[in-house]
Design a protein around this motif. Sequence first.
Motif, PDB file in Angstrom:
ATOM      1  N   ASP A   1       0.805  -1.098   0.112  1.00 23.94           N
ATOM      2  CA  ASP A   1       0.013   0.065  -0.021  1.00 23.94           C
ATOM      3  C   ASP A   1       0.737   1.073  -0.030  1.00 23.94           C
ATOM      4  N   VAL A   2       0.593   2.112  -1.029  1.00 22.51           N
ATOM      5  CA  VAL A   2       1.201   3.539  -0.982  1.00 22.51           C
ATOM      6  C   VAL A   2       0.479   4.407   0.105  1.00 22.51           C
ATOM      7  N   LEU A   3      -1.041   4.346  -0.345  1.00 23.28           N
ATOM      8  CA  LEU A   3      -1.750   5.044   0.656  1.00 23.28           C
ATOM      9  C   LEU A   3      -2.599   4.082   1.559  1.00 23.28           C
TER      10      LEU A   3
ATOM     11  N   GLY B   1       4.406  16.546   1.978  1.00 17.11           N
ATOM     12  CA  GLY B   1       4.753  15.404   2.641  1.00 17.11           C
ATOM     13  C   GLY B   1       6.181  14.912   1.696  1.00 17.11           C
ATOM     14  N   SER B   2       7.008  14.216   2.393  1.00 18.73           N
ATOM     15  CA  SER B   2       8.239  13.873   1.817  1.00 18.73           C
ATOM     16  C   SER B   2       8.334  13.083   0.297  1.00 18.73           C
ATOM     17  N   THR B   3       9.111  13.178  -0.389  1.00 20.27           N
ATOM     18  CA  THR B   3       9.287  12.655  -1.496  1.00 20.27           C
ATOM     19  C   THR B   3       9.052  10.956  -1.464  1.00 20.27           C
TER      20      THR B   3
ATOM     21  N   ALA C   1       6.055  10.090  -0.823  1.00 16.13           N
ATOM     22  CA  ALA C   1       4.807   9.885   0.193  1.00 16.13           C
ATOM     23  C   ALA C   1       3.550   9.494  -0.299  1.00 16.13           C
ATOM     24  N   GLY C   2       3.262   9.601  -1.593  1.00 17.70           N
ATOM     25  CA  GLY C   2       2.204   9.226  -2.431  1.00 17.70           C
ATOM     26  C   GLY C   2       1.251  10.222  -2.751  1.00 17.70           C
ATOM     27  N   LYS C   3       1.875  11.691  -2.912  1.00 18.25           N
ATOM     28  CA  LYS C   3       1.032  12.933  -3.240  1.00 18.25           C
ATOM     29  C   LYS C   3       0.693  12.519  -4.554  1.00 18.25           C
ATOM     30  N   SER C   4       1.500  12.393  -5.635  1.00 20.96           N
ATOM     31  CA  SER C   4       1.074  12.209  -6.908  1.00 20.96           C
ATOM     32  C   SER C   4       0.383  10.887  -7.174  1.00 20.96           C
ATOM     33  N   SER C   5       0.348   9.942  -6.269  1.00 14.07           N
ATOM     34  CA  SER C   5      -0.773   8.800  -6.306  1.00 14.07           C
ATOM     35  C   SER C   5      -1.875   9.185  -5.964  1.00 14.07           C
ATOM     36  N   LEU C   6      -1.956  10.291  -4.882  1.00 15.85           N
ATOM     37  CA  LEU C   6      -3.536  10.522  -4.502  1.00 15.85           C
ATOM     38  C   LEU C   6      -4.071  11.372  -5.454  1.00 15.85           C
TER      39      LEU C   6
ATOM     40  N   ALA D   1       2.900  20.464  -3.528  1.00 13.65           N
ATOM     41  CA  ALA D   1       4.156  21.295  -3.625  1.00 13.65           C
ATOM     42  C   ALA D   1       5.177  20.907  -2.638  1.00 13.65           C
ATOM     43  N   HIS D   2       6.440  20.880  -2.964  1.00 12.90           N
ATOM     44  CA  HIS D   2       7.386  20.953  -2.144  1.00 12.90           C
ATOM     45  C   HIS D   2       7.965  22.101  -1.544  1.00 12.90           C
ATOM     46  N   ARG D   3       7.826  23.231  -2.190  1.00 18.22           N
ATOM     47  CA  ARG D   3       8.261  24.552  -1.884  1.00 18.22           C
ATOM     48  C   ARG D   3       7.085  25.094  -1.073  1.00 18.22           C
TER      49      ARG D   3
HETATM   50  P1  TTP Z   1       4.501   9.014  -5.504  1.00 19.44           P
HETATM   51  O1  TTP Z   1       2.903   9.222  -5.007  1.00 19.44           O
HETATM   52  O2  TTP Z   1       4.733   9.342  -6.888  1.00 19.44           O
HETATM   53  O3  TTP Z   1       5.087   9.831  -4.464  1.00 19.44           O
HETATM   54  P2  TTP Z   1       5.066  11.465  -4.404  1.00 19.44           P
HETATM   55  O4  TTP Z   1       4.467  12.176  -5.342  1.00 19.44           O
HETATM   56  O5  TTP Z   1       4.716  11.682  -3.030  1.00 19.44           O
HETATM   57  O6  TTP Z   1       6.723  11.795  -4.471  1.00 19.44           O
HETATM   58  P3  TTP Z   1       7.308  13.047  -5.126  1.00 19.44           P
HETATM   59  O7  TTP Z   1       7.294  14.060  -3.937  1.00 19.44           O
HETATM   60  O8  TTP Z   1       8.860  12.641  -5.181  1.00 19.44           O
HETATM   61  O9  TTP Z   1       6.695  13.374  -6.401  1.00 19.44           O
HETATM   62  O10 TTP Z   1       4.985   7.647  -5.267  1.00 19.44           O
HETATM   63  C1  TTP Z   1       4.574   7.058  -3.886  1.00 19.44           C
HETATM   64  C2  TTP Z   1       5.005   5.586  -4.143  1.00 19.44           C
HETATM   65  O11 TTP Z   1       4.350   4.859  -5.056  1.00 19.44           O
HETATM   66  C3  TTP Z   1       6.454   5.610  -4.342  1.00 19.44           C
HETATM   67  O12 TTP Z   1       7.134   4.636  -3.260  1.00 19.44           O
HETATM   68  C4  TTP Z   1       6.491   4.792  -5.648  1.00 19.44           C
HETATM   69  C5  TTP Z   1       5.436   4.288  -5.799  1.00 19.44           C
HETATM   70  N1  TTP Z   1       4.824   3.959  -7.369  1.00 19.44           N
HETATM   71  C6  TTP Z   1       4.949   3.169  -7.931  1.00 19.44           C
HETATM   72  O13 TTP Z   1       5.087   1.838  -7.414  1.00 19.44           O
HETATM   73  N2  TTP Z   1       4.379   3.007  -9.253  1.00 19.44           N
HETATM   74  C7  TTP Z   1       4.122   4.202  -9.823  1.00 19.44           C
HETATM   75  O14 TTP Z   1       3.812   4.046 -10.879  1.00 19.44           O
HETATM   76  C8  TTP Z   1       4.208   5.324  -9.106  1.00 19.44           C
HETATM   77  C9  TTP Z   1       3.782   6.680  -9.764  1.00 19.44           C
HETATM   78  C10 TTP Z   1       4.777   5.272  -7.866  1.00 19.44           C
END
Ligand code: TTP
Length: 601
Positions: free
Chosen positions: A369-371, A388-390, A392-397, A547-549
């Motif tokens: 689980d990412v989230l 959240g840190s890199t 963390a799952g922000k883009s996934s959300l 955003a990170h900044r």
């Molecule tokens: P992201 O959601 O991409 O993390 P983020 O957006 O918070 O990071 P950043 O600030 O660097 O943009 O990824 C969360 C986790 O999901 C990460 O451990 C990688 C994993 N992941 C996959 O396994 N497959 C995928 O296609 C993606 C996009 C992420």
Amino acid sequence: MTSAPPPSARSPLGALWRHHRRYRRRVVAAIACTSVNTAMDVAPEILLGAAVDVVVRGDDSFVGSTLGVDGRFAQLVVIAALNALVWILESLSDYVASLLWRGLAQTVEHDLRVEAYSTVQRLDVAWHERTSTGKVLSVLSDDVNQLERFLDVGARTILHTAWTVVLVGAVFAVTSWQLTLLAFLPVPVIVLGSIRFQRRLEPLYAAVRETAGEVSATLATNLGGLTTIKAFTAEERETARVERVSDDYRVANRRAIASSSAFVPLIRMAILAGFTSTLLLGGWFVFEGRLEVGLYSVLVFLTQRLLWPLTDLGQTLDLYQRAMASTRRIFALLDEEPHGVDGTRRLPAPVRGGLELRGVRFGYDDGPDVLRGVDLVVPAGETHAVVGSTGAGKSSLLRLVLRFSDPRAGQVLLDGVDVRDLTWESLRGAIGYVSQDVFLFHGTVRDNLAYGRPEASDAEVEQAARLAEAHGFISALPEGYATVVGERGLTLSGGQRQRIALARAILRDPALLVLDEATSAVDNETEAAIQRSLAVVTASRTALVVAHRLSTVRDAHRIWVLSEGRVAESGTHDELVAAGGIYAQLWAVQTGSAVAGPAHR
Ligand code: TTP
Ligand code: MG
């Protein structure tokens, strides 16, 4: 295409026939033309025999006695006239058959390519992340071409050969059963041999297509990463890699060719046997007076006509096998079903963009689980931020909001409606999205800006560009808004690309703006300017911003801090700083107050 029956893996030809119902008439017409053509092809040999017959037997000849033509020369004239007619018909039917088959081949090729592309386009993002672009490309181009090649010449040749066997067989059958037996002796050998060879060739050609896909995939990846290859001086290593996959392809091809070539000598031996027996036994019959000289010539010529095309059977079957391996791959692609199908509901108007995540659990493929249970509410009209840190799952959300993937558990609701119930049009039409890595299409700046609203006026396009702080640099480009960018065009800087992507999202005039690090690559001054514009843009809509900044999200109505797949804290900037948690720490680092240790003071 969804209505198409699932093609049986055993018979790609049957699948093709079922799939292209609408061309059946043209196929039948093409088959008819080829049949006429074959008959006209066989006829001159019979006429030739009739001519020999005239010369040998005179008025007793077939033409003389049956058609009642007097005089040898008159008989020859009749034969010559018939022959001319046959030739004209032969040429004509050849021309029409050629047009029909080629047209059919081109049309089927075109249809399948477009259909396969639209299938690929419908497939979910997860599928595309799993599948290499090169492999998909190899199906869309190589495999589709391979099929076209077969339909163009192969199908015709097979039909022509089969008809010749039947027609020549008929002539033989009415002449002498002994000769028929001998001349056709090789045919079962050839047919059975072909079938056996087919079986052997099938997996070999499947391997050929598979390795071809591998070559394509490697080339696509390497061309995409060329600057990285150069930066790490990995040229030799990558050349070796391409050499390896290309060699695999060559070896696979060589195996297939070796097998299919072995077929040709076998056929020739069988043909030689048939030809020799007709020649000898037929001649013997003539000596004995059991067979007319004219008929003997017809049979000898016809044996030639019958058996000679069969020598090409090897090549034709080779073409057939290659095409069938390709057709299987095309249909396998067409059979792919997207995992997330869209719903039927539309958002109630007016769309306000209120967003809610309820207990959302999500991960990629079989991964962890990412989230792990995210609850988050963005009331309509507000601007919220996710930090959240890199990793963390922000883009996934954000991707869940656009429904590039579906959560493992929980719900994503837009204006109170589960996004799974919405049509793609309603869901994605309500959202303006700027992804973390911006993609620009090959085309003008204007085309790229107006991608989400091609009908937008120039004034609207410029207005959006101004809001994204992009108008300034676009005006300075060699041809302004008409400058061609993207692949094979002008390369823009990271910050410039981001601003175009932002303008593109703004121009769509969405109810919900979803920005993933939309201004991470621009300088502080430009970012501040964009920030001011965004305040105007987001005043009348909902926004979710990653955003990170942290300075960019300071003024958000609410900030959600993601940590270890959960919302660790949330509140306004001031509240979070005062709380002294994760956010306060991040803020301290970014403003410099936390890194400054005693040594720096
Ligand atoms: P992201 O959601 O991409 O993390 P983020 O957006 O918070 O990071 P950043 O600030 O660097 O943009 O990824 C969360 C986790 O999901 C990460 O451990 C990688 C994993 N992941 C996959 O396994 N497959 C995928 O296609 C993606 C996009 C992420
Ligand atoms: Mg991200």
